[in-house]
Scaffold this motif. Structure first.
Motif, PDB file in Angstrom:
ATOM      1  N   ALA A   1     -39.652   8.183 -56.191  1.00 48.79           N
ATOM      2  CA  ALA A   1     -39.340   6.893 -56.598  1.00 48.79           C
ATOM      3  C   ALA A   1     -38.858   6.162 -55.616  1.00 48.79           C
ATOM      4  O   ALA A   1     -38.714   4.439 -55.962  1.00 48.79           O
ATOM      5  CB  ALA A   1     -38.156   7.338 -57.494  1.00 48.79           C
ATOM      6  N   GLY A   2     -38.655   5.564 -54.487  1.00 50.84           N
ATOM      7  CA  GLY A   2     -38.557   5.260 -53.418  1.00 50.84           C
ATOM      8  C   GLY A   2     -36.534   4.645 -53.109  1.00 50.84           C
ATOM      9  O   GLY A   2     -36.359   3.965 -52.722  1.00 50.84           O
ATOM     10  N   ASP A   3     -35.492   6.126 -53.658  1.00 54.31           N
ATOM     11  CA  ASP A   3     -34.150   5.721 -53.783  1.00 54.31           C
ATOM     12  C   ASP A   3     -33.742   7.247 -54.631  1.00 54.31           C
ATOM     13  O   ASP A   3     -34.325   7.805 -55.506  1.00 54.31           O
ATOM     14  CB  ASP A   3     -34.138   4.578 -54.439  1.00 54.31           C
ATOM     15  N   TYR A   4     -32.561   6.887 -53.963  1.00 55.24           N
ATOM     16  CA  TYR A   4     -31.762   8.131 -54.463  1.00 55.24           C
ATOM     17  C   TYR A   4     -31.336   7.862 -56.691  1.00 55.24           C
ATOM     18  O   TYR A   4     -32.214   6.889 -57.214  1.00 55.24           O
ATOM     19  CB  TYR A   4     -29.984   8.363 -54.114  1.00 55.24           C
ATOM     20  N   PRO A   5     -30.983   8.611 -57.935  1.00 51.60           N
ATOM     21  CA  PRO A   5     -31.405   8.782 -58.854  1.00 51.60           C
ATOM     22  C   PRO A   5     -30.134   7.860 -59.214  1.00 51.60           C
ATOM     23  O   PRO A   5     -29.021   7.775 -58.372  1.00 51.60           O
ATOM     24  CB  PRO A   5     -30.732  10.684 -58.879  1.00 51.60           C
ATOM     25  N   GLN A   6     -30.505   6.944 -60.243  1.00 50.52           N
ATOM     26  CA  GLN A   6     -29.548   6.052 -60.467  1.00 50.52           C
ATOM     27  C   GLN A   6     -27.627   7.260 -60.513  1.00 50.52           C
ATOM     28  O   GLN A   6     -27.284   5.803 -60.233  1.00 50.52           O
ATOM     29  CB  GLN A   6     -29.672   5.843 -62.208  1.00 50.52           C
ATOM     30  N   VAL A   7     -28.082   7.845 -62.060  1.00 49.85           N
ATOM     31  CA  VAL A   7     -26.918   8.652 -62.017  1.00 49.85           C
ATOM     32  C   VAL A   7     -26.175   9.391 -60.546  1.00 49.85           C
ATOM     33  O   VAL A   7     -24.528   9.490 -60.419  1.00 49.85           O
ATOM     34  CB  VAL A   7     -26.767   9.995 -62.548  1.00 49.85           C
ATOM     35  N   MET A   8     -26.303   9.530 -59.615  1.00 52.15           N
ATOM     36  CA  MET A   8     -25.741   9.419 -57.927  1.00 52.15           C
ATOM     37  C   MET A   8     -25.225   8.435 -57.860  1.00 52.15           C
ATOM     38  O   MET A   8     -24.234   8.298 -57.702  1.00 52.15           O
ATOM     39  CB  MET A   8     -26.647  10.226 -57.013  1.00 52.15           C
ATOM     40  N   LYS A   9     -26.110   7.031 -57.912  1.00 55.52           N
ATOM     41  CA  LYS A   9     -25.179   5.716 -56.991  1.00 55.52           C
ATOM     42  C   LYS A   9     -24.254   5.714 -58.676  1.00 55.52           C
ATOM     43  O   LYS A   9     -23.140   4.756 -57.322  1.00 55.52           O
ATOM     44  CB  LYS A   9     -26.810   4.701 -57.155  1.00 55.52           C
ATOM     45  N   ASP A  10     -24.311   5.543 -59.402  1.00 58.11           N
ATOM     46  CA  ASP A  10     -23.717   5.309 -60.661  1.00 58.11           C
ATOM     47  C   ASP A  10     -21.829   5.959 -60.098  1.00 58.11           C
ATOM     48  O   ASP A  10     -20.934   5.542 -59.343  1.00 58.11           O
ATOM     49  CB  ASP A  10     -23.445   5.408 -62.035  1.00 58.11           C
ATOM     50  N   TYR A  11     -21.928   7.769 -60.152  1.00 57.38           N
ATOM     51  CA  TYR A  11     -21.289   8.331 -60.086  1.00 57.38           C
ATOM     52  C   TYR A  11     -20.163   8.283 -58.889  1.00 57.38           C
ATOM     53  O   TYR A  11     -18.827   7.927 -58.569  1.00 57.38           O
ATOM     54  CB  TYR A  11     -21.594  10.061 -60.340  1.00 57.38           C
ATOM     55  N   ILE A  12     -21.228   8.115 -57.883  1.00 53.85           N
ATOM     56  CA  ILE A  12     -20.229   8.258 -56.259  1.00 53.85           C
ATOM     57  C   ILE A  12     -20.106   6.936 -56.091  1.00 53.85           C
ATOM     58  O   ILE A  12     -18.379   6.625 -55.690  1.00 53.85           O
ATOM     59  CB  ILE A  12     -21.578   8.729 -55.334  1.00 53.85           C
ATOM     60  N   GLY A  13     -20.580   5.995 -56.535  1.00 59.70           N
ATOM     61  CA  GLY A  13     -19.934   4.754 -56.413  1.00 59.70           C
ATOM     62  C   GLY A  13     -18.860   4.380 -57.079  1.00 59.70           C
ATOM     63  O   GLY A  13     -17.956   3.942 -56.381  1.00 59.70           O
ATOM     64  N   ARG A  14     -18.797   4.976 -58.464  1.00 52.86           N
ATOM     65  CA  ARG A  14     -17.509   4.945 -58.708  1.00 52.86           C
ATOM     66  C   ARG A  14     -16.631   5.789 -58.526  1.00 52.86           C
ATOM     67  O   ARG A  14     -15.401   4.821 -58.256  1.00 52.86           O
ATOM     68  CB  ARG A  14     -17.698   5.262 -60.534  1.00 52.86           C
ATOM     69  N   LYS A  15     -16.352   7.114 -57.830  1.00 55.94           N
ATOM     70  CA  LYS A  15     -15.371   7.682 -57.561  1.00 55.94           C
ATOM     71  C   LYS A  15     -14.829   6.652 -56.138  1.00 55.94           C
ATOM     72  O   LYS A  15     -14.370   7.287 -55.534  1.00 55.94           O
ATOM     73  CB  LYS A  15     -16.263   8.907 -57.458  1.00 55.94           C
ATOM     74  N   SER A  16     -16.382   5.858 -55.812  1.00 58.61           N
ATOM     75  CA  SER A  16     -15.423   5.710 -54.506  1.00 58.61           C
ATOM     76  C   SER A  16     -14.530   4.435 -54.398  1.00 58.61           C
ATOM     77  O   SER A  16     -13.857   4.145 -53.705  1.00 58.61           O
ATOM     78  CB  SER A  16     -17.186   5.860 -53.106  1.00 58.61           C
ATOM     79  N   ALA A  17     -14.590   3.670 -55.481  1.00 61.23           N
ATOM     80  CA  ALA A  17     -14.361   3.045 -55.736  1.00 61.23           C
ATOM     81  C   ALA A  17     -13.143   3.402 -56.590  1.00 61.23           C
ATOM     82  O   ALA A  17     -11.526   2.099 -55.457  1.00 61.23           O
ATOM     83  CB  ALA A  17     -15.266   1.844 -56.848  1.00 61.23           C
ATOM     84  N   GLU A  18     -12.557   4.198 -57.133  1.00 61.32           N
ATOM     85  CA  GLU A  18     -11.144   4.512 -57.273  1.00 61.32           C
ATOM     86  C   GLU A  18     -10.897   5.442 -56.314  1.00 61.32           C
ATOM     87  O   GLU A  18      -9.415   5.109 -56.056  1.00 61.32           O
ATOM     88  CB  GLU A  18     -11.453   5.678 -58.452  1.00 61.32           C
ATOM     89  N   GLN A  19     -11.117   5.605 -55.630  1.00 62.76           N
ATOM     90  CA  GLN A  19     -10.334   6.022 -54.390  1.00 62.76           C
ATOM     91  C   GLN A  19     -10.361   5.099 -52.757  1.00 62.76           C
ATOM     92  O   GLN A  19      -9.862   5.526 -51.631  1.00 62.76           O
ATOM     93  CB  GLN A  19     -11.407   6.988 -53.533  1.00 62.76           C
ATOM     94  N   GLY A  20     -10.558   3.891 -53.670  1.00 60.50           N
ATOM     95  CA  GLY A  20      -9.860   2.924 -52.541  1.00 60.50           C
ATOM     96  C   GLY A  20     -11.117   2.143 -51.706  1.00 60.50           C
ATOM     97  O   GLY A  20     -11.058   1.570 -50.338  1.00 60.50           O
ATOM     98  N   LEU A  21     -12.176   2.447 -51.264  1.00 61.07           N
ATOM     99  CA  LEU A  21     -13.110   2.515 -50.542  1.00 61.07           C
ATOM    100  C   LEU A  21     -14.274   1.106 -50.845  1.00 61.07           C
ATOM    101  O   LEU A  21     -13.983   0.727 -52.197  1.00 61.07           O
ATOM    102  CB  LEU A  21     -14.287   3.690 -50.674  1.00 61.07           C
ATOM    103  N   GLU A  22     -14.151   0.584 -50.040  1.00 59.52           N
ATOM    104  CA  GLU A  22     -15.345  -1.131 -50.463  1.00 59.52           C
ATOM    105  C   GLU A  22     -16.310  -0.513 -50.630  1.00 59.52           C
ATOM    106  O   GLU A  22     -17.016  -0.943 -51.179  1.00 59.52           O
ATOM    107  CB  GLU A  22     -14.966  -1.784 -49.007  1.00 59.52           C
ATOM    108  N   MET A  23     -16.874   0.515 -50.195  1.00 60.55           N
ATOM    109  CA  MET A  23     -18.255   0.469 -49.778  1.00 60.55           C
ATOM    110  C   MET A  23     -18.424   2.621 -50.687  1.00 60.55           C
ATOM    111  O   MET A  23     -17.621   2.890 -50.256  1.00 60.55           O
ATOM    112  CB  MET A  23     -19.254   0.735 -48.338  1.00 60.55           C
ATOM    113  N   SER A  24     -19.890   2.442 -51.313  1.00 62.62           N
ATOM    114  CA  SER A  24     -19.973   4.077 -51.621  1.00 62.62           C
ATOM    115  C   SER A  24     -20.302   4.370 -50.585  1.00 62.62           C
ATOM    116  O   SER A  24     -20.822   4.388 -49.922  1.00 62.62           O
ATOM    117  CB  SER A  24     -21.213   3.755 -52.826  1.00 62.62           C
TER     118      SER A  24
END
Length: 479
Positions: free
Chosen positions: A296-319
């Motif tokens: 499909a050309g990209d990572y599953p949306q659920v991976m992008k959502d969950y890892i992105g949210r967790k990264s933001a909660e951990q104070g990271l600027e990028m996923s």
């Protein structure tokens, strides 16, 4: 931390007894489908270079990360064993061919040792002619016995010098080195090899090599290392596929794919939407992680959502999950002529929210817990249980999720349950019988098609007849 861990354990123990009851009496478990595989169905066996060849430092072979990992101290491998000799298949090719003929298999899947062919890992530096000769003679011996070779380019044994120089799969330059290595293999063996697998079970290679450190190269880069390694592995796969497609396919008429391993994830409570979502998430973090970019050309949306949210909660600027550019997405999408699938067991899945303060990790990113049914047959290895019905469900998931690609089952089987001096593998016979039976059953898609083509028209016809009868009765009353 101790009270939390105890509470979690108690919760898991409370859940486990429910699992058997949740599926008790399932017709899928009770039935046995008798039939036969279609003409052209092929049986095969497989191996990997590091686990079988031995001769780890012979005839010009360079060291691999697994050579160094197993030599570097006690406690890293069960029994502190190495594969310095392994099955000694480097010196027993003819004996192995005889055994394959006795099994009457159509295919033999084996992997090439990258450091045996390129001792430093880099083609421009050195090509080991003795390595080329060894694999060329093996391929010829297989073909003369009417056994089709299926060749894996990389089954975990990365040249150690690439690990030391570049950090292994943490470095994006690995994609180019892998492409050069793949081109050497296509050039040397592609006139006879028509089925190529770029990577075998790259998820385990990334997770256990760069997240937990349980496998070579033994790095513990929690929540980051495995995603970066996977990102570069996917790029390397695409590089090899495109190289074959543009340079070799017209001459050699072969196929190039990837082999992905995944257990089936079954929701603990099928009436609970959160468990259903968790089970879907489990599959996307497992199979979809590599398959979705390729199909499909990209990572599953659920991976992008969950890892992105967790990264933001951990104070990271990028996923912590790397991002493919638009050009990379287009380049990677469609780079597989078939999907190789490996499958061994099943897990029950239920949701579990992990607080971001527990730190980044693959396990925490998924927000779920894996459970097993204590009634499932135990096959010796602590992670392996015989759950045949999960195999059929995974096959159907892959079939529907990725547009019905050709699927080759590359890995399945049971480990040795206990040591014995004579042949004693009844548990393995039962395991294989159960899993093969599930593959033999008609796919769910066929049943869905049957419902569409037979049941729906029948229901529509009945509706028309009932309407006509009611209309006739109404007209008689009025007259």
């Amino acid at each position: 931390m101790k009270p939390v861990r105890v509470a979690t354990l108690l919760w898991m123990l409370l859940l486990v007894p429910r699992l058997g009851a949740a599926r008790k009496g399932s017709p899928e478990e009770a039935s046995f489908y008798y039939g036969s595989f279609p003409l052209g169905f092929s049986w095969g066996v497989g191996s990997s270079a590091y686990q079988t060849e031995g001769a780890w430092d012979q005839d010009g072979k360079g060291p691999s990360i697994w050579d160094v990992f197993t030599h570097s101290g006690k406690g890293k491998v069960l029994g502190n064993e190495t594969a310095d000799v392994a099955c000694d298949s480097y010196y027993k090719v003819q004996e192995d061919i005889i055994l394959l003929r006795e099994l009457h298999v159509n295919h033999y899947r084996f992997s090439l040792s990258w450091p045996r062919l390129l001792p430093t890992g880099i083609r421009a530096e050195q090509v080991n002619k003795k390595g080329i000769k060894f694999y060329s003679e093996l391929i010829d011996a297989l073909l003369s016995s009417n056994i089709t070779p299926i060749v894996t380019l990389h089954h975990w044994d990365l040249p150690q010098l690439l690990q030391v120089k570049y950090g292994g799969w943490q470095n994006v330059s690995m994609a180019n080195y892998f492409r050069d290595y793949a081109n050497l293999c296509f050039e040397a063996f592609g006139d006879r090899v028509k089925h190529w697998i770029t990577f075998s079970d790259p998820r385990a290679m990334a997770e256990k090599g760069y997240e937990t450190g349980h496998h070579a190269p033994g790095l513990k880069l929690r929540g980051t290392g495995l995603y970066k390694a996977a990102h570069h592995i996917i790029k390397a796969h695409a590089e090899a596929w495109h190289s074959y497609n543009t340079t070799w396919r017209s001459k050699q008429q072969g196929l190039v794919g990837i082999s992905l391993n995944c257990d089936w994830g079954e929701p603990v409570d099928i009436s609970n939407p959160k468990d259903l979502e968790a089970a879907e998430r489990y599959l996307q973090f497992c199979l979809g992680w590599f398959a979705n970019p390729i199909y499909a050309g990209d990572y599953p949306q659920v991976m992008k959502d969950y890892i992105g949210r967790k990264s933001a909660e951990q104070g990271l600027e990028m996923s912590r999950l790397p991002v493919f550019s638009l050009q990379e997405k287009s380049y990677i999408k469609g780079t597989s002529d078939f999907l190789g699938l490996g499958h061994f067991t099943t897990r029950y899945i239920t949701e579990r929210n992990y607080p971001f303060r527990q730190g980044p990790s693959y396990q925490n990113d998924r927000d779920l817990i894996e459970l097993v049914d204590p009634n499932w047959p135990d096959l010796g290895s602590k992670w392996l249980y015989s759950v045949p019905w999960g195999f059929r469900r995974l096959l159907n998931f892959a079939q529907t999720q990725y547009g019905d690609p050709p699927i080759y089952v590359m890995e399945n089987g049971a480990s040795q349950k206990f040591h014995c001096n004579q042949l004693c593998d009844e548990w393995r016979i039962q395991y294989l019988k159960g899993y093969i039976n599930e593959m033999l059953k008609e796919p769910l898609l066929s049943h869905m098609q049957m419902v569409t083509e037979i049941v729906v028209p029948t229901v529509c016809s009945l509706c028309v007849l009932i309407t006509a009868v009611l209309l006739m009765l109404l007209l008689r009353r009025q007259s």
